[in-house]
Design a protein around this motif. Structure first.
Motif, PDB file in Angstrom:
ATOM      1  N   GLY A  54       1.215  -1.415   0.033  1.00 28.62           N
ATOM      2  CA  GLY A  54       0.334  -0.001   0.186  1.00 28.62           C
ATOM      3  C   GLY A  54       0.662   1.388   0.571  1.00 28.62           C
ATOM      4  O   GLY A  54       1.640   1.295  -0.026  1.00 28.62           O
ATOM      5  N   THR A  55       0.867   2.340   0.267  1.00 25.95           N
ATOM      6  CA  THR A  55       1.060   3.526  -0.026  1.00 25.95           C
ATOM      7  C   THR A  55       1.697   3.969   1.522  1.00 25.95           C
ATOM      8  O   THR A  55       1.147   3.823   2.192  1.00 25.95           O
ATOM      9  CB  THR A  55       0.110   3.978  -0.152  1.00 25.95           C
ATOM     10  N   LEU A  56       2.706   4.691   1.315  1.00 28.63           N
ATOM     11  CA  LEU A  56       3.113   5.366   2.661  1.00 28.63           C
ATOM     12  C   LEU A  56       1.670   5.986   3.948  1.00 28.63           C
ATOM     13  O   LEU A  56       1.785   5.795   4.548  1.00 28.63           O
ATOM     14  CB  LEU A  56       4.385   6.251   2.701  1.00 28.63           C
ATOM     15  N   GLY A  60       0.508   5.695   8.024  1.00 28.03           N
ATOM     16  CA  GLY A  60       0.277   6.463   8.760  1.00 28.03           C
ATOM     17  C   GLY A  60       2.026   6.951   8.193  1.00 28.03           C
ATOM     18  O   GLY A  60       1.775   8.121   9.412  1.00 28.03           O
ATOM     19  N   LEU A  61       1.799   7.168   7.057  1.00 24.34           N
ATOM     20  CA  LEU A  61       3.266   7.752   6.878  1.00 24.34           C
ATOM     21  C   LEU A  61       3.681   8.696   5.658  1.00 24.34           C
ATOM     22  O   LEU A  61       4.461   8.538   4.884  1.00 24.34           O
ATOM     23  CB  LEU A  61       4.575   6.174   6.476  1.00 24.34           C
ATOM     24  N   GLY A  62       2.502   9.337   5.261  1.00 25.26           N
ATOM     25  CA  GLY A  62       2.683  10.256   4.176  1.00 25.26           C
ATOM     26  C   GLY A  62       3.439  11.842   4.121  1.00 25.26           C
ATOM     27  O   GLY A  62       2.747  11.971   3.038  1.00 25.26           O
ATOM     28  N   SER A  63       3.717  11.871   4.929  1.00 22.30           N
ATOM     29  CA  SER A  63       4.603  13.063   5.980  1.00 22.30           C
ATOM     30  C   SER A  63       6.756  12.796   5.464  1.00 22.30           C
ATOM     31  O   SER A  63       6.789  13.878   5.420  1.00 22.30           O
ATOM     32  CB  SER A  63       4.460  13.499   6.812  1.00 22.30           C
ATOM     33  N   PHE A  64       6.281  11.329   5.369  1.00 16.88           N
ATOM     34  CA  PHE A  64       7.434  10.607   5.510  1.00 16.88           C
ATOM     35  C   PHE A  64       8.774  10.816   4.091  1.00 16.88           C
ATOM     36  O   PHE A  64       8.117  10.889   3.421  1.00 16.88           O
ATOM     37  CB  PHE A  64       7.664   8.618   5.451  1.00 16.88           C
ATOM     38  N   ALA A  65       9.872  11.245   4.616  1.00 13.95           N
ATOM     39  CA  ALA A  65      10.753  11.745   3.605  1.00 13.95           C
ATOM     40  C   ALA A  65      11.951  10.753   4.233  1.00 13.95           C
ATOM     41  O   ALA A  65      12.633  11.148   5.106  1.00 13.95           O
ATOM     42  CB  ALA A  65      10.797  13.466   3.634  1.00 13.95           C
ATOM     43  N   GLY A  66      12.022   9.936   2.688  1.00 14.13           N
ATOM     44  CA  GLY A  66      13.720   9.098   3.228  1.00 14.13           C
ATOM     45  C   GLY A  66      13.394   7.982   2.370  1.00 14.13           C
ATOM     46  O   GLY A  66      12.945   8.235   1.273  1.00 14.13           O
ATOM     47  N   VAL A  67      13.869   7.180   2.940  1.00 17.85           N
ATOM     48  CA  VAL A  67      14.080   5.479   1.988  1.00 17.85           C
ATOM     49  C   VAL A  67      13.059   4.358   2.747  1.00 17.85           C
ATOM     50  O   VAL A  67      13.355   4.300   4.194  1.00 17.85           O
ATOM     51  CB  VAL A  67      15.692   4.946   1.930  1.00 17.85           C
ATOM     52  N   ARG A 151      -1.641  12.885  -5.810  1.00 17.65           N
ATOM     53  CA  ARG A 151      -2.356  13.423  -6.365  1.00 17.65           C
ATOM     54  C   ARG A 151      -4.254  13.095  -5.652  1.00 17.65           C
ATOM     55  O   ARG A 151      -4.147  12.613  -5.168  1.00 17.65           O
ATOM     56  CB  ARG A 151      -2.596  13.091  -7.605  1.00 17.65           C
ATOM     57  N   SER A 152      -5.219  13.873  -5.797  1.00 11.74           N
ATOM     58  CA  SER A 152      -5.761  13.648  -5.334  1.00 11.74           C
ATOM     59  C   SER A 152      -7.000  12.870  -6.658  1.00 11.74           C
ATOM     60  O   SER A 152      -7.983  11.993  -6.416  1.00 11.74           O
ATOM     61  CB  SER A 152      -7.338  15.321  -6.131  1.00 11.74           C
ATOM     62  N   ASP A 153      -6.804  12.197  -7.380  1.00 13.37           N
ATOM     63  CA  ASP A 153      -6.806  11.607  -8.717  1.00 13.37           C
ATOM     64  C   ASP A 153      -6.639   9.583  -7.898  1.00 13.37           C
ATOM     65  O   ASP A 153      -6.753   8.820  -8.430  1.00 13.37           O
ATOM     66  CB  ASP A 153      -6.784  11.328  -9.653  1.00 13.37           C
ATOM     67  N   GLY A 154      -5.524   9.806  -7.029  1.00 17.10           N
ATOM     68  CA  GLY A 154      -5.075   8.615  -6.427  1.00 17.10           C
ATOM     69  C   GLY A 154      -3.702   8.243  -7.625  1.00 17.10           C
ATOM     70  O   GLY A 154      -3.609   6.791  -7.120  1.00 17.10           O
ATOM     71  N   THR A 155      -3.409   8.657  -8.438  1.00 18.78           N
ATOM     72  CA  THR A 155      -2.583   7.845  -9.520  1.00 18.78           C
ATOM     73  C   THR A 155      -1.043   7.894  -9.030  1.00 18.78           C
ATOM     74  O   THR A 155      -0.540   7.252  -9.174  1.00 18.78           O
ATOM     75  CB  THR A 155      -2.346   8.907 -10.942  1.00 18.78           C
ATOM     76  N   SER A 156      -0.349   8.605  -7.776  1.00 19.19           N
ATOM     77  CA  SER A 156       0.901   8.751  -7.901  1.00 19.19           C
ATOM     78  C   SER A 156       0.918   8.957  -5.929  1.00 19.19           C
ATOM     79  O   SER A 156       0.074  10.192  -5.770  1.00 19.19           O
ATOM     80  CB  SER A 156       1.442   9.770  -7.936  1.00 19.19           C
ATOM     81  N   SER A 157       1.472   8.140  -5.341  1.00 19.55           N
ATOM     82  CA  SER A 157       1.297   8.170  -3.985  1.00 19.55           C
ATOM     83  C   SER A 157       2.646   7.471  -3.568  1.00 19.55           C
ATOM     84  O   SER A 157       2.286   5.903  -3.543  1.00 19.55           O
ATOM     85  CB  SER A 157       0.168   8.153  -3.499  1.00 19.55           C
ATOM     86  N   PRO A 158       3.673   7.472  -3.191  1.00 18.72           N
ATOM     87  CA  PRO A 158       5.175   6.920  -2.493  1.00 18.72           C
ATOM     88  C   PRO A 158       4.155   5.335  -2.052  1.00 18.72           C
ATOM     89  O   PRO A 158       3.502   5.427  -1.178  1.00 18.72           O
ATOM     90  CB  PRO A 158       5.905   7.904  -2.011  1.00 18.72           C
ATOM     91  N   GLY A 159       4.980   3.821  -2.280  1.00 14.02           N
ATOM     92  CA  GLY A 159       5.061   3.268  -1.733  1.00 14.02           C
ATOM     93  C   GLY A 159       5.152   1.798  -1.954  1.00 14.02           C
ATOM     94  O   GLY A 159       5.315   1.920  -3.702  1.00 14.02           O
TER      95      GLY A 159
END
Length: 166
Positions: A54-56, A60-67, A151-159
């Motif tokens: 799933g996405t970060l 609960g890691l939406g603001s995570f910056a790193g690896v 993005r609001s359309d869900g096409t990109s969210s790191p994870g």
């Protein structure tokens, strides 16, 4: 600069930035709150030791910056020649059976599977590299550096949304 470690008791806490004069705060200072926790709808909570695909943000890691590295034992099918991953368009590095398969910065997020790995159970490690851009809020229209923001359309969210063998 960095403050000393602050320990907070359970409950609600408020951070206020105050100044004697309004013209002294030309720029809002950066503030990073770091620790072994995740964001939830109810506030901060202890970070779980593991997460699933799933996405970060979902972890609960939406603001995570790193690896962030996802790792597990997988079975590579006999005829598979490619490993493909949906990373939410985030830069990623794949390792299979301890062999570094390289980095992918844009689609397709695919890596060639070494012949020696085919038909075997091996450890897969897929590392997702996130940006610090989420700390600046949602992207402005036409902003060029918003690739790694959800993005609001869900096409990109790191994870790591999925992995497949082809």
């Amino acid at each position: 600069r960095e403050t000393a470690v602050q320990k907070f008791a359970a409950g609600t806490h408020t951070l206020s930035i105050v100044s004697g004069r309004n013209d002294e705060l030309h720029f809002l200072p950066n503030l990073f709150v770091v620790g072994d926790f995740v964001e939830t709808a109810r506030g901060l909570a202890h970070r779980p030791p593991e997460t699933t695909l799933g996405t970060l943000a979902e972890a609960g890691l939406g603001s995570f910056a790193g690896v962030a590295t996802y790792a597990r034992e997988v079975h590579v099918p006999d005829g598979a020649t490619l490993l493909a991953a949906d990373t939410g368009l985030a830069l990623a590095r794949a390792k299979l059976g301890g062999v570094d398969l390289g980095v992918r910065a844009w689609p397709p997020f695919e890596w060639e599977i070494p012949a020696a790995m085919r038909g075997k159970d091996v450890r897969l490690e897929l590392s997702i590299y996130t940006s610090q851009l989420p700390i600046f809020g949602p992207p402005l229209p036409g902003q060029g550096l918003n690739k790694w923001l959800p993005r609001s359309d869900g096409t990109s969210s790191p994870g790591l949304r999925s992995i497949t063998f082809h």
